[in-house]
Design a protein around this motif. Structure first.
Motif, PDB file in Angstrom:
ATOM      1  N   ASN A 150      47.736  40.400  36.949  1.00 27.79           N
ATOM      2  CA  ASN A 150      47.702  41.328  38.078  1.00 27.79           C
ATOM      3  C   ASN A 150      49.029  41.348  38.839  1.00 27.79           C
ATOM      4  O   ASN A 150      49.144  42.022  39.857  1.00 27.79           O
ATOM      5  CB  ASN A 150      46.563  40.962  39.041  1.00 27.79           C
ATOM      6  CG  ASN A 150      45.203  41.176  38.420  1.00 27.79           C
ATOM      7  OD1 ASN A 150      45.004  42.089  37.624  1.00 27.79           O
ATOM      8  ND2 ASN A 150      44.252  40.325  38.766  1.00 27.79           N
TER       9      ASN A 150
ATOM     10  N   SER B 277      43.407  33.656  37.377  1.00 28.55           N
ATOM     11  CA  SER B 277      42.244  34.518  37.606  1.00 28.55           C
ATOM     12  C   SER B 277      42.171  35.624  36.562  1.00 28.55           C
ATOM     13  O   SER B 277      41.221  36.401  36.546  1.00 28.55           O
ATOM     14  CB  SER B 277      42.305  35.130  39.012  1.00 28.55           C
ATOM     15  OG  SER B 277      43.470  35.914  39.144  1.00 28.55           O
ATOM     16  N   THR B 278      43.170  35.699  35.693  1.00 29.22           N
ATOM     17  CA  THR B 278      43.177  36.650  34.579  1.00 29.22           C
ATOM     18  C   THR B 278      43.359  35.865  33.283  1.00 29.22           C
ATOM     19  O   THR B 278      43.865  34.747  33.295  1.00 29.22           O
ATOM     20  CB  THR B 278      44.325  37.672  34.724  1.00 29.22           C
ATOM     21  OG1 THR B 278      45.578  36.974  34.712  1.00 29.22           O
ATOM     22  CG2 THR B 278      44.188  38.470  36.010  1.00 29.22           C
TER      23      THR B 278
ATOM     24  N   ASP C 168      50.100  35.887  36.907  1.00 35.30           N
ATOM     25  CA  ASP C 168      48.887  36.351  36.237  1.00 35.30           C
ATOM     26  C   ASP C 168      49.070  37.819  35.846  1.00 35.30           C
ATOM     27  O   ASP C 168      50.082  38.442  36.180  1.00 35.30           O
ATOM     28  CB  ASP C 168      47.625  36.106  37.077  1.00 35.30           C
ATOM     29  CG  ASP C 168      47.510  36.981  38.308  1.00 35.30           C
ATOM     30  OD1 ASP C 168      48.221  38.010  38.421  1.00 35.30           O
ATOM     31  OD2 ASP C 168      46.692  36.639  39.181  1.00 35.30           O
TER      32      ASP C 168
ATOM     33  N   HIS D 202      50.379  38.764  40.385  1.00 35.00           N
ATOM     34  CA  HIS D 202      50.448  37.732  41.415  1.00 35.00           C
ATOM     35  C   HIS D 202      51.284  36.566  40.906  1.00 35.00           C
ATOM     36  O   HIS D 202      51.135  36.142  39.763  1.00 35.00           O
ATOM     37  CB  HIS D 202      49.051  37.232  41.797  1.00 35.00           C
ATOM     38  CG  HIS D 202      48.200  38.302  42.388  1.00 35.00           C
ATOM     39  ND1 HIS D 202      47.033  38.724  41.807  1.00 35.00           N
ATOM     40  CD2 HIS D 202      48.361  39.060  43.506  1.00 35.00           C
ATOM     41  CE1 HIS D 202      46.508  39.690  42.542  1.00 35.00           C
ATOM     42  NE2 HIS D 202      47.300  39.918  43.569  1.00 35.00           N
TER      43      HIS D 202
ATOM     44  N   HIS E 275      36.153  34.878  36.503  1.00 33.75           N
ATOM     45  CA  HIS E 275      37.603  35.082  36.565  1.00 33.75           C
ATOM     46  C   HIS E 275      38.362  33.761  36.730  1.00 33.75           C
ATOM     47  O   HIS E 275      39.288  33.644  37.529  1.00 33.75           O
ATOM     48  CB  HIS E 275      37.977  36.053  37.692  1.00 33.75           C
ATOM     49  CG  HIS E 275      37.279  37.368  37.579  1.00 33.75           C
ATOM     50  ND1 HIS E 275      37.634  38.307  36.650  1.00 33.75           N
ATOM     51  CD2 HIS E 275      36.223  37.865  38.267  1.00 33.75           C
ATOM     52  CE1 HIS E 275      36.831  39.349  36.761  1.00 33.75           C
ATOM     53  NE2 HIS E 275      35.966  39.101  37.728  1.00 33.75           N
TER      54      HIS E 275
END
Length: 128
Positions: free
Chosen positions: A58, A91-92, A56, A60, A27
């Motif tokens: 998600n 992280s994505t 990102d 965030h 990730h």
């Protein structure tokens, strides 16, 4: 590529995915971006600082503020350009960035924000 002009200051952003440095299985997605700042106004300006929002997939959000860009506070006369490259990690595999540069007009010491347009960060592996 994304471009936006504020008070004669044109900001152009060209993002790119850095597959060699990314580790999708862990990730970790690395993106580079090149920024070109062009002074199309009749006044000399200086870039004092930056303020970024990095999203990102998600939802965030990271907020980054600081003086100058990569340790520099360039002065741009009319017709002048400054180009630099930087990077961010997500992280994505999908995200976006936007923000503003804090600028000062050298002649009258007035400050303004030059908007950095929203640009998208998309790892090609996420397009399947």
């Amino acid at each position: 590529m994304a471009t936006q002009t504020t008070n004669g200051i044109q900001i152009t952003v060209q993002p790119s995915y850095q597959a060699a440095y990314s580790r999708p299985a862990q990730h970790r997605y690395i993106f580079a971006y090149e920024i070109t700042i062009e002074n199309n106004s009749k006044e000399t300006v200086q870039l004092l600082g930056r303020h970024w929002f990095i999203w990102d997939a998600n939802g965030h959000v990271r907020e980054v503020e600081g003086e100058g860009v990569i340790g520099q506070q360039p002065v741009l006369p009319p017709g002048g350009k400054h180009r630099y490259a930087s990077w961010c990690d997500l992280s994505t595999g999908i995200g976006k960035m936007h923000g503003a540069f804090q600028m000062v007009n050298i002649l009258d010491n007035s400050t303004f924000k030059a908007i950095i347009p929203t640009f998208f960060l998309i790892a090609p592996v996420r397009l399947n």
